[in-house]
Design an enzyme around this catalytic site. Structure first.
Site, PDB file in Angstrom:
ATOM      1  N   GLU A  44      97.837 103.995  80.578  1.00 25.60           N
ATOM      2  CA  GLU A  44      96.833 103.406  81.471  1.00 25.60           C
ATOM      3  C   GLU A  44      96.626 104.237  82.734  1.00 25.60           C
ATOM      4  OE1 GLU A  44      94.746 100.403  81.426  1.00 25.60           O
ATOM      5  OE2 GLU A  44      95.103 100.925  79.327  1.00 25.60           O
TER       6      GLU A  44
ATOM      7  N   CYS B 288      93.049  96.423  69.492  1.00 27.59           N
ATOM      8  CA  CYS B 288      94.261  96.039  70.213  1.00 27.59           C
ATOM      9  C   CYS B 288      95.074  95.141  69.291  1.00 27.59           C
ATOM     10  CB  CYS B 288      93.895  95.302  71.499  1.00 27.59           C
ATOM     11  SG  CYS B 288      95.280  94.579  72.409  1.00 27.59           S
ATOM     12  N   ASN B 289      96.309  95.548  68.977  1.00 26.33           N
ATOM     13  CA  ASN B 289      97.139  94.748  68.085  1.00 26.33           C
ATOM     14  C   ASN B 289      97.401  93.360  68.642  1.00 26.33           C
ATOM     15  OD1 ASN B 289      98.429  96.634  65.770  1.00 26.33           O
ATOM     16  ND2 ASN B 289      98.087  97.829  67.619  1.00 26.33           N
ATOM     17  N   THR B 290      97.678  93.286  69.939  1.00 28.39           N
ATOM     18  CA  THR B 290      97.985  91.995  70.571  1.00 28.39           C
ATOM     19  C   THR B 290      96.786  91.065  70.518  1.00 28.39           C
ATOM     20  OG1 THR B 290      99.588  93.068  72.041  1.00 28.39           O
ATOM     21  CG2 THR B 290      98.775  90.905  72.702  1.00 28.39           C
TER      22      THR B 290
ATOM     23  N   ASP C 154      89.464  96.820  73.886  1.00 26.47           N
ATOM     24  CA  ASP C 154      90.923  96.879  74.003  1.00 26.47           C
ATOM     25  C   ASP C 154      91.320  96.319  75.360  1.00 26.47           C
ATOM     26  OD1 ASP C 154      93.643  97.626  73.253  1.00 26.47           O
ATOM     27  OD2 ASP C 154      93.464  99.210  74.742  1.00 26.47           O
ATOM     28  N   SER C 155      92.610  96.007  75.480  1.00 22.41           N
ATOM     29  CA  SER C 155      93.133  95.500  76.744  1.00 22.41           C
ATOM     30  C   SER C 155      93.133  96.569  77.832  1.00 22.41           C
ATOM     31  CB  SER C 155      94.564  94.981  76.544  1.00 22.41           C
ATOM     32  OG  SER C 155      95.394  96.026  76.065  1.00 22.41           O
TER      33      SER C 155
ATOM     34  N   CYS D 193     100.816  99.760  68.645  1.00 21.27           N
ATOM     35  CA  CYS D 193      99.947  99.494  69.793  1.00 21.27           C
ATOM     36  C   CYS D 193      98.995 100.678  69.885  1.00 21.27           C
ATOM     37  CB  CYS D 193     100.766  99.356  71.078  1.00 21.27           C
ATOM     38  SG  CYS D 193      99.783  99.298  72.599  1.00 21.27           S
ATOM     39  N   THR D 194      97.717 100.425  70.135  1.00 20.98           N
ATOM     40  CA  THR D 194      96.732 101.512  70.115  1.00 20.98           C
ATOM     41  C   THR D 194      96.898 102.482  71.281  1.00 20.98           C
ATOM     42  OG1 THR D 194      95.116 100.045  71.189  1.00 20.98           O
ATOM     43  CG2 THR D 194      95.022 100.231  68.783  1.00 20.98           C
ATOM     44  N   HIS D 195      97.685 102.113  72.284  1.00 21.18           N
ATOM     45  CA  HIS D 195      97.998 103.069  73.348  1.00 21.18           C
ATOM     46  C   HIS D 195      98.941 104.172  72.859  1.00 21.18           C
ATOM     47  CE1 HIS D 195      96.464  99.857  75.961  1.00 21.18           C
ATOM     48  NE2 HIS D 195      96.440 100.728  76.948  1.00 21.18           N
TER      49      HIS D 195
ATOM     50  N   TYR E 137      98.136  93.168  77.998  1.00 28.41           N
ATOM     51  CA  TYR E 137      98.031  91.871  77.337  1.00 28.41           C
ATOM     52  C   TYR E 137      99.362  91.462  76.699  1.00 28.41           C
ATOM     53  CZ  TYR E 137      92.878  91.426  77.412  1.00 28.41           C
ATOM     54  OH  TYR E 137      91.568  91.258  77.786  1.00 28.41           O
ATOM     55  N   GLY E 138     100.159  92.442  76.293  1.00 24.21           N
ATOM     56  CA  GLY E 138     101.331  92.172  75.468  1.00 24.21           C
ATOM     57  C   GLY E 138     102.427  91.362  76.127  1.00 24.21           C
TER      58      GLY E 138
END
Length: 261
Positions: A156, A77-79, A14-15, A187-189, A46-47
């Site tokens: 984050e 990560c979707n992005t 993931d980012s 978004c996975t966050h 990343y987005g």
């Protein structure tokens, strides 16, 4: 014939920290597997980055996980999925590789004609994958895309319940709460702030995310390739991060233990 690589680890990328929500789903479904999680917190988010930069970072980080012996890759990560998974599949046609996408399908297939708010990064909302999903289900639901710049940064830094986060989410969601009946966490966050989103939106609003479906698809692909581990004991989870600090690794472990329900 027994595959000699079936006890190799699954690589999860993931980012930053968000993909740990998907890692939790993977571990729930396949607890006997070993995992290497790599978070690129140095380059997060990343987005808001250009497409080519996201693509280059994603490919490089997947290659790092492969260099560590990963038998399969989850791009959590979707992005990054939207930017690079198609290319990665062309590069590694035999590799069990799964991305993630906003859970618009299960949200749209609810009874009636639901009104769905898709919370995602600006890049995900702008991407072709999201637009295709919208087109596929626009007759079954009203779908509203909500770019959420700044939200992943709370996760984050480990802030998943703070008063400042609540104010941020209330301001973000306020214009939509009267009309929506579902929210897709694109978004996975965002699953790490799911409980706060649910509190603000109210119990009548259903919340969807794609982590469980991604984990089940990874299991299916590993099984088809003969790469599922046959071990009976629990596997290990190793955390790596591009910032390479003990603080980031400790935060990764904390988020992995967090109850998201």
């Amino acid at each position: 014939m027994e595959n000699p690589n079936r006890d190799a680890p699954i690589g999860v990328f993931d980012s930053g920290m968000g993909g740990i929500s998907v890692l939790k789903e993977l571990y729930e479904i396949m607890p006997q597997e070993d995992y290497i999680y790599f978070g690129d917190s140095k380059n997060a988010p990343y987005g808001t980055r250009p497409l080519e930069e996201i693509r280059s970072l994603t490919i490089a980080n997947v290659q790092f996980l492969l260099s560590q012996g990963a038998k399969g890759i989850v791009v959590a990560c979707n992005t990054a999925t939207a930017a690079a998974v198609r290319i990665l599949r062309e590069m590694y046609p035999k590799l069990p590789l799964v991305g993630i996408e906003p859970a618009i399908k299960p949200a749209a297939l609810q009874p009636g004609h639901p009104v769905i708010l898709v919370m995602a990064t600006p890049m995900t909302i702008q991407g072709d994958k999201y637009k295709t999903l919208m087109m596929n289900y626009e007759l079954k639901a009203d779908i509203i895309g909500l770019p959420c710049p700044g939200l992943m940064e709370f996760v984050e830094t480990g802030n998943t319940e703070g008063a400042d986060l609540k104010v941020f989410l209330e301001k973000l969601l306020a214009p939509y709460l009267r009309e929506i009946d579902s929210i897709v966490l694109g978004c996975t966050h965002y699953p790490f702030v799911r409980r706060l989103i649910q509190e603000i939106a109210g119990e009548r609003v259903r919340i969807f995310d794609g982590g469980n479906g991604t984990a089940r698809e990874m299991r299916r692909r590993l099984d088809a390739a003969g790469l599922l581990s046959a071990r009976k004991e629990y596997g290990t989870v190793t955390f790596e991060n591009s910032l390479a600090t003990e603080e980031e690794i400790e935060l990764s472990r904390t988020l992995f233990q967090k109850n998201l329900s």
